[in-house]
Design a protein around this motif. Structure first.
Motif, PDB file in Angstrom:
ATOM      1  N   GLN A 184      25.724  40.918  32.379  1.00  0.00           N
ATOM      2  CA  GLN A 184      26.882  40.330  33.042  1.00  0.00           C
ATOM      3  C   GLN A 184      27.074  40.859  34.453  1.00  0.00           C
ATOM      4  OE1 GLN A 184      30.485  39.585  30.823  1.00  0.00           O
ATOM      5  NE2 GLN A 184      29.370  39.528  28.908  1.00  0.00           N
ATOM      6  N   ALA A 185      26.046  41.437  35.031  1.00  0.00           N
ATOM      7  CA  ALA A 185      26.115  41.793  36.442  1.00  0.00           C
ATOM      8  C   ALA A 185      26.334  40.523  37.260  1.00  0.00           C
ATOM      9  CB  ALA A 185      24.832  42.496  36.866  1.00  0.00           C
ATOM     10  N   GLY A 186      27.197  40.606  38.223  1.00  0.00           N
ATOM     11  CA  GLY A 186      27.555  39.432  39.013  1.00  0.00           C
ATOM     12  C   GLY A 186      28.766  38.698  38.492  1.00  0.00           C
ATOM     13  N   HIS A 187      29.244  39.086  37.325  1.00  0.00           N
ATOM     14  CA  HIS A 187      30.400  38.429  36.695  1.00  0.00           C
ATOM     15  C   HIS A 187      31.623  38.478  37.617  1.00  0.00           C
ATOM     16  CE1 HIS A 187      33.523  37.928  33.459  1.00  0.00           C
ATOM     17  NE2 HIS A 187      32.573  37.212  32.870  1.00  0.00           N
ATOM     18  N   GLY A 188      31.921  39.658  38.170  1.00  0.00           N
ATOM     19  CA  GLY A 188      33.085  39.787  39.045  1.00  0.00           C
ATOM     20  C   GLY A 188      32.936  38.994  40.329  1.00  0.00           C
ATOM     21  N   THR A 189      31.732  38.995  40.901  1.00  0.00           N
ATOM     22  CA  THR A 189      31.484  38.227  42.122  1.00  0.00           C
ATOM     23  C   THR A 189      31.633  36.736  41.857  1.00  0.00           C
ATOM     24  OG1 THR A 189      29.998  39.954  42.943  1.00  0.00           O
ATOM     25  CG2 THR A 189      29.753  37.755  43.897  1.00  0.00           C
ATOM     26  N   PHE A 190      31.164  36.289  40.701  1.00  0.00           N
ATOM     27  CA  PHE A 190      31.297  34.884  40.319  1.00  0.00           C
ATOM     28  C   PHE A 190      32.773  34.513  40.155  1.00  0.00           C
ATOM     29  CE2 PHE A 190      31.101  31.129  37.728  1.00  0.00           C
ATOM     30  CZ  PHE A 190      29.877  30.527  37.985  1.00  0.00           C
ATOM     31  N   VAL A 191      33.534  35.352  39.448  1.00  0.00           N
ATOM     32  CA  VAL A 191      34.962  35.096  39.237  1.00  0.00           C
ATOM     33  C   VAL A 191      35.695  35.038  40.571  1.00  0.00           C
ATOM     34  CG1 VAL A 191      37.083  36.173  38.365  1.00  0.00           C
ATOM     35  CG2 VAL A 191      35.065  36.002  36.887  1.00  0.00           C
ATOM     36  N   ALA A 192      35.346  35.943  41.486  1.00  0.00           N
ATOM     37  CA  ALA A 192      35.994  35.947  42.799  1.00  0.00           C
ATOM     38  C   ALA A 192      35.791  34.618  43.516  1.00  0.00           C
ATOM     39  CB  ALA A 192      35.448  37.092  43.644  1.00  0.00           C
ATOM     40  N   GLY A 193      34.578  34.088  43.429  1.00  0.00           N
ATOM     41  CA  GLY A 193      34.313  32.804  44.075  1.00  0.00           C
ATOM     42  C   GLY A 193      35.121  31.670  43.482  1.00  0.00           C
ATOM     43  N   LEU A 210      34.444  46.983  34.075  1.00  0.00           N
ATOM     44  CA  LEU A 210      33.325  46.631  33.194  1.00  0.00           C
ATOM     45  C   LEU A 210      32.025  47.082  33.830  1.00  0.00           C
ATOM     46  CD1 LEU A 210      34.206  42.904  32.323  1.00  0.00           C
ATOM     47  CD2 LEU A 210      34.717  44.934  30.941  1.00  0.00           C
ATOM     48  N   GLY A 211      31.075  47.491  32.998  1.00  0.00           N
ATOM     49  CA  GLY A 211      29.736  47.742  33.489  1.00  0.00           C
ATOM     50  C   GLY A 211      28.977  46.438  33.624  1.00  0.00           C
ATOM     51  N   GLY A 212      27.760  46.543  34.138  1.00  0.00           N
ATOM     52  CA  GLY A 212      26.954  45.339  34.292  1.00  0.00           C
ATOM     53  C   GLY A 212      26.597  44.682  32.982  1.00  0.00           C
ATOM     54  N   ASP A 213      26.731  45.424  31.874  1.00  0.00           N
ATOM     55  CA  ASP A 213      26.504  44.816  30.556  1.00  0.00           C
ATOM     56  C   ASP A 213      27.746  44.107  30.047  1.00  0.00           C
ATOM     57  OD1 ASP A 213      28.060  47.046  30.077  1.00  0.00           O
ATOM     58  OD2 ASP A 213      26.854  47.807  28.415  1.00  0.00           O
ATOM     59  N   GLY A 214      28.817  44.111  30.842  1.00  0.00           N
ATOM     60  CA  GLY A 214      30.036  43.410  30.467  1.00  0.00           C
ATOM     61  C   GLY A 214      30.960  44.195  29.562  1.00  0.00           C
ATOM     62  N   VAL A 215      30.702  45.487  29.385  1.00  0.00           N
ATOM     63  CA  VAL A 215      31.477  46.287  28.439  1.00  0.00           C
ATOM     64  C   VAL A 215      32.307  47.332  29.171  1.00  0.00           C
ATOM     65  CG1 VAL A 215      31.355  47.856  26.459  1.00  0.00           C
ATOM     66  CG2 VAL A 215      29.765  45.927  26.627  1.00  0.00           C
ATOM     67  N   GLY A 216      33.563  47.463  28.759  1.00  0.00           N
ATOM     68  CA  GLY A 216      34.454  48.518  29.225  1.00  0.00           C
ATOM     69  C   GLY A 216      35.329  48.911  28.054  1.00  0.00           C
ATOM     70  N   ASP A 217      36.454  49.558  28.340  1.00  0.00           N
ATOM     71  CA  ASP A 217      37.356  49.888  27.243  1.00  0.00           C
ATOM     72  C   ASP A 217      38.806  49.758  27.679  1.00  0.00           C
ATOM     73  OD1 ASP A 217      37.997  52.312  28.579  1.00  0.00           O
ATOM     74  OD2 ASP A 217      36.554  53.456  27.414  1.00  0.00           O
ATOM     75  N   GLU A 218      39.660  49.819  26.672  1.00  0.00           N
ATOM     76  CA  GLU A 218      41.091  49.627  26.887  1.00  0.00           C
ATOM     77  C   GLU A 218      41.647  50.641  27.876  1.00  0.00           C
ATOM     78  OE1 GLU A 218      45.047  49.911  24.076  1.00  0.00           O
ATOM     79  OE2 GLU A 218      43.187  49.141  23.197  1.00  0.00           O
ATOM     80  N   LEU A 219      41.194  51.886  27.784  1.00  0.00           N
ATOM     81  CA  LEU A 219      41.688  52.914  28.689  1.00  0.00           C
ATOM     82  C   LEU A 219      41.372  52.564  30.133  1.00  0.00           C
ATOM     83  CD1 LEU A 219      43.022  55.645  29.179  1.00  0.00           C
ATOM     84  CD2 LEU A 219      40.798  56.732  28.777  1.00  0.00           C
ATOM     85  N   GLY A 220      40.168  52.077  30.398  1.00  0.00           N
ATOM     86  CA  GLY A 220      39.815  51.699  31.759  1.00  0.00           C
ATOM     87  C   GLY A 220      40.685  50.577  32.301  1.00  0.00           C
ATOM     88  N   VAL A 221      41.011  49.594  31.461  1.00  0.00           N
ATOM     89  CA  VAL A 221      41.880  48.498  31.895  1.00  0.00           C
ATOM     90  C   VAL A 221      43.291  49.018  32.163  1.00  0.00           C
ATOM     91  CG1 VAL A 221      42.876  46.278  31.236  1.00  0.00           C
ATOM     92  CG2 VAL A 221      40.494  46.791  30.686  1.00  0.00           C
ATOM     93  N   ILE A 222      43.783  49.903  31.294  1.00  0.00           N
ATOM     94  CA  ILE A 222      45.117  50.471  31.493  1.00  0.00           C
ATOM     95  C   ILE A 222      45.177  51.245  32.810  1.00  0.00           C
ATOM     96  CG2 ILE A 222      46.746  52.205  30.620  1.00  0.00           C
ATOM     97  CD1 ILE A 222      45.895  51.340  27.788  1.00  0.00           C
ATOM     98  N   ARG A 223      44.163  52.057  33.083  1.00  0.00           N
ATOM     99  CA  ARG A 223      44.125  52.798  34.346  1.00  0.00           C
ATOM    100  C   ARG A 223      44.211  51.851  35.544  1.00  0.00           C
ATOM    101  NH1 ARG A 223      38.894  56.378  32.663  1.00  0.00           N
ATOM    102  NH2 ARG A 223      39.935  58.255  31.854  1.00  0.00           N
ATOM    103  N   ALA A 224      43.436  50.767  35.487  1.00  0.00           N
ATOM    104  CA  ALA A 224      43.428  49.814  36.605  1.00  0.00           C
ATOM    105  C   ALA A 224      44.783  49.133  36.763  1.00  0.00           C
ATOM    106  CB  ALA A 224      42.328  48.781  36.389  1.00  0.00           C
ATOM    107  N   LEU A 225      45.403  48.739  35.657  1.00  0.00           N
ATOM    108  CA  LEU A 225      46.722  48.116  35.725  1.00  0.00           C
ATOM    109  C   LEU A 225      47.757  49.091  36.274  1.00  0.00           C
ATOM    110  CD1 LEU A 225      46.725  46.128  32.364  1.00  0.00           C
ATOM    111  CD2 LEU A 225      46.509  45.188  34.676  1.00  0.00           C
ATOM    112  N   GLU A 226      47.645  50.354  35.917  1.00  0.00           N
ATOM    113  CA  GLU A 226      48.571  51.348  36.454  1.00  0.00           C
ATOM    114  C   GLU A 226      48.393  51.498  37.960  1.00  0.00           C
ATOM    115  OE1 GLU A 226      47.772  54.811  34.131  1.00  0.00           O
ATOM    116  OE2 GLU A 226      49.196  54.251  32.551  1.00  0.00           O
ATOM    117  N   ARG A 227      47.147  51.466  38.428  1.00  0.00           N
ATOM    118  CA  ARG A 227      46.905  51.513  39.876  1.00  0.00           C
ATOM    119  C   ARG A 227      47.543  50.319  40.568  1.00  0.00           C
ATOM    120  NH1 ARG A 227      40.735  52.241  41.339  1.00  0.00           N
ATOM    121  NH2 ARG A 227      41.668  52.062  43.429  1.00  0.00           N
ATOM    122  N   LEU A 228      47.414  49.150  39.969  1.00  0.00           N
ATOM    123  CA  LEU A 228      48.017  47.961  40.569  1.00  0.00           C
ATOM    124  C   LEU A 228      49.536  48.061  40.582  1.00  0.00           C
ATOM    125  CD1 LEU A 228      45.875  45.027  39.125  1.00  0.00           C
ATOM    126  CD2 LEU A 228      45.859  45.930  41.462  1.00  0.00           C
TER     127      LEU A 228
END
Length: 403
Positions: A184-193, A210-228
């Motif tokens: 899933q590398a390129g997934h974010g670039t595709f979504v941005a377009g 997410l990594g290039g394999d398309g996998v992350g975890d709940e903690l990583g998403v929570i961290r990002a939402l907190e930054r936002l």
């Protein structure tokens, strides 16, 4: 379709700290082994409750992660349920306070499309398409994209918003160094377009979860939402990712992180590609706009559906911005299947969600209104057609939209 079990095995091989749990037969979920997440205010109480098995505690901004000793062989799903219920007596949560704690296993999240029962679809090289042309805007609008990152692309590489974050969020294309583009590398670039094709004047803020394999975890998403939430400037947040949870309920930690963004921020998430009606989170959360995929005027065969889906948009054979990468596969029938030159065609609810996010952002920018007001108009069932189990149909909305 790719073999489902083989995909799961590859993920587990690449993420040895992950495991499949299936408290209800036929309804699996993926979690980080021997980890629980706890709201910061409950961290001390949770640590006390599990002190016999706790190996370490790591405090984040508003959430703590408790690591349990592998030798204890604790069922973290049972533990989370008992702590949430304030359970006492027997079981791993013995001694927990009667007040329920805000606890969850650390679920793995994954980008769509390549997952359980997802379409047998990889990105395919596409010919260049014209760059979106920015129309007059009455105000600046920012769309945050939590995904695999963002690579340079002619559509935006000279924009100030991209230069400010380019080094931090660059996509990793071949993390395992096997010569192939990661799944899933390129997934974010595709979504941005896709967002920019519907909201050409939008400023994008990328956060890599997410990594290039398309996998992350709940903690990583929570961290990002907190930054936002601390940043406070995101009008729309796009989450082309998600998961099933062990109990088919929303994670209370992720729910709190979404709520912390405030009502002025609209959160849009993909409904997932398991072709069923099992809730997919965070799309199924009430404050989140869950988006299914269409194939023409009908539900795409891979798209999830159900009472929890709010909207639908085209999600098959979408063309968008992509990375540059030439893989090892040889040309066939006059075409090179993995020679990407900045454009690709791809299918999935991952690409229906940013179409809706882009429509909301584009309307907010064009008319100078808040994102929440724009979302109310884009998703108004009185003014727009709806489909059972798919919600409001969000159409192309102009020349920049995907067809």
């Amino acid at each position: 379709m790719f073999d489902q079990q083989a995909r799961v095995e590859r993920v587990l091989e690449r993420h040895p700290d992950a495991m499949v749990v299936e408290p209800v037969p036929g309804r699996p979920a993926l979690i980080r082994r021997d980890e629980i997440l706890v709201a910061g205010r409950d961290a001390a109480a949770a640590e006390t409750a599990v002190r016999r098995w706790c190996d370490a505690r790591h405090d984040e901004r508003a959430v703590a992660r408790l690591r349990l000793r592998p030798a204890a062989k604790v069922d973290v799903c049972e533990l989370a349920a008992r702590l949430t219920e304030g359970g006492v007596g027997g079981g791993p949560a013995a001694g927990a306070r009667r007040r329920g704690l805000t606890v969850s296993p650390n679920h793995l999240v994954h980008g769509q499309p390549l997952w359980w029962s997802g379409p047998a679809d990889r990105p395919r090289p596409a010919a260049p398409v014209p760059a979106p042309r920015a129309a007059a805007a009455r105000r600046d609008v920012t769309v945050a994209i939590l995904d695999t990152g963002l690579s340079p692309h002619p559509w935006y590489e000279d924009a100030d918003w991209f230069r400010e974050q380019a080094d931090e969020v660059r996509e990793v294309l071949d993390a395992d160094l096997d010569g192939d583009l990661d799944a899933q590398a390129g997934h974010g670039t595709f979504v941005a377009g896709v967002v920019l094709r519907h909201a050409p004047s939008a400023r994008l803020r990328a956060l890599r979860v997410l990594g290039g394999d398309g996998v992350g975890d709940e903690l990583g998403v929570i961290r990002a939402l907190e930054r936002l939430a601390e940043w406070g400037r995101a009008d729309v947040v796009n989450l082309s990712l998600g998961c099933h949870t062990y109990d088919d309920r929303p994670s209370p930690l992720l729910t709190r992180a979404v709520a912390a963004l405030g009502r002025r921020t609209v959160v849009v998430a993909c409904a997932g590609n398991t072709a069923g009606d099992r809730p997919f989170w965070p799309a199924a959360m009430k404050p989140v706009v869950g988006v299914a995929a269409l194939d023409g005027g009908e539900r795409a065969w891979f798209s999830n559906h159900g009472w929890w889906v709010d909207a639908c948009a085209e999600g098959t054979e979408v063309t968008s911005s992509f990375v540059h990468f030439d893989g090892p596969r040889p040309p066939a029938d006059g075409a090179d299947p993995d020679d990407f030159r900045g454009y690709a065609t791809w299918s999935g609810t991952s690409f229906a969600a940013p179409a809706v996010a882009g429509r909301i952002a584009g309307l907010a920018a064009a008319e100078g209104i808040g994102a929440a007001d724009a979302a109310d108009r884009v998703l108004d069932p009185e003014a727009n057609p709806s489909l059972p189990g798919l919600g409001v149909v969000v159409g192309s909305g102009g020349e920049h939209a995907d067809s």
